[in-house]
Design a protein around this motif. Structure first.
Motif, PDB file in Angstrom:
ATOM      1  N   SER A  14       0.831  -1.205   0.000  1.00 33.18           N
ATOM      2  CA  SER A  14       0.000   0.000   0.000  1.00 33.18           C
ATOM      3  C   SER A  14       0.864   1.252   0.000  1.00 33.18           C
ATOM      4  O   SER A  14       0.534   2.242  -0.665  1.00 33.18           O
ATOM      5  N   LEU A  17       2.160   1.649  -3.582  1.00 35.99           N
ATOM      6  CA  LEU A  17       1.120   2.097  -4.500  1.00 35.99           C
ATOM      7  C   LEU A  17       0.675   3.527  -4.198  1.00 35.99           C
ATOM      8  O   LEU A  17       0.375   4.288  -5.117  1.00 35.99           O
ATOM      9  N   ARG A  18       0.648   3.900  -2.928  1.00 37.97           N
ATOM     10  CA  ARG A  18       0.299   5.270  -2.563  1.00 37.97           C
ATOM     11  C   ARG A  18       1.305   6.240  -3.165  1.00 37.97           C
ATOM     12  O   ARG A  18       0.936   7.278  -3.718  1.00 37.97           O
ATOM     13  N   PHE A  88      -5.104   4.142  -0.363  1.00 38.54           N
ATOM     14  CA  PHE A  88      -3.919   3.350  -0.056  1.00 38.54           C
ATOM     15  C   PHE A  88      -3.243   3.833   1.218  1.00 38.54           C
ATOM     16  O   PHE A  88      -2.584   3.046   1.903  1.00 38.54           O
ATOM     17  N   TYR A  91      -5.071   1.943   3.828  1.00 40.71           N
ATOM     18  CA  TYR A  91      -4.592   0.562   3.844  1.00 40.71           C
ATOM     19  C   TYR A  91      -3.221   0.470   4.512  1.00 40.71           C
ATOM     20  O   TYR A  91      -2.931  -0.487   5.229  1.00 40.71           O
ATOM     21  N   GLU A  92      -2.399   1.470   4.275  1.00 45.17           N
ATOM     22  CA  GLU A  92      -1.061   1.496   4.868  1.00 45.17           C
ATOM     23  C   GLU A  92      -1.135   1.556   6.386  1.00 45.17           C
ATOM     24  O   GLU A  92      -0.295   0.987   7.091  1.00 45.17           O
TER      25      GLU A  92
END
Length: 120
Positions: A14, A17-18, A88, A91-92
């Motif tokens: 995450s 991707l962030r 994200f 999610y992180e």
């Protein structure tokens, strides 16, 4: 080699991707500006990709107005990239099933609809 647990893997991926979507968010208006600078350049490449045939030089005012109109759908895409970056980020932090995620997905859904409307 150490095997990562599911939550550690989710947080690591995450984070990556962030960062990718954050870079895309920053580069989107930059590439839009470069496109319109390429139109002003008159080299022919960008002029071929416009929906209307252009003959001769474009005045600066027309380029600025074209860029501003082009930024309407681009701003909607940038907002979608911002929401994905925020998702994200959640999610992180390990927030997978949270009300913030639901709000983010809801806003992202409306943004996708707005993308179609703004892409007149």
């Amino acid at each position: 080699m150490r095997v990562l647990e599911g939550s550690e893997r989710l947080e690591r991926n995450s984070r990556r991707l962030r960062r990718v979507f954050l870079i895309l968010l920053v580069l989107t208006p930059v590439f839009s500006a470069f496109f319109w600078l390429g139109v002003a350049d008159g080299d022919g490449y960008c002029l071929k990709h416009l929906p209307v045939a252009i003959k001769g030089e474009l005045p600066t005012s027309s380029l600025i107005l074209g860029f501003l109109v082009f930024m309407v759908p681009t701003a909607v895409v940038m907002y979608a990239l911002f929401l994905i970056t925020r998702l994200f980020g959640l999610y992180e932090k390990g927030k997978v099933f949270d009300l913030e995620n639901v709000a983010c997905f809801r806003a992202l859904g409306w943004t996708i609809i707005a993308c179609e409307i703004a892409d007149f």
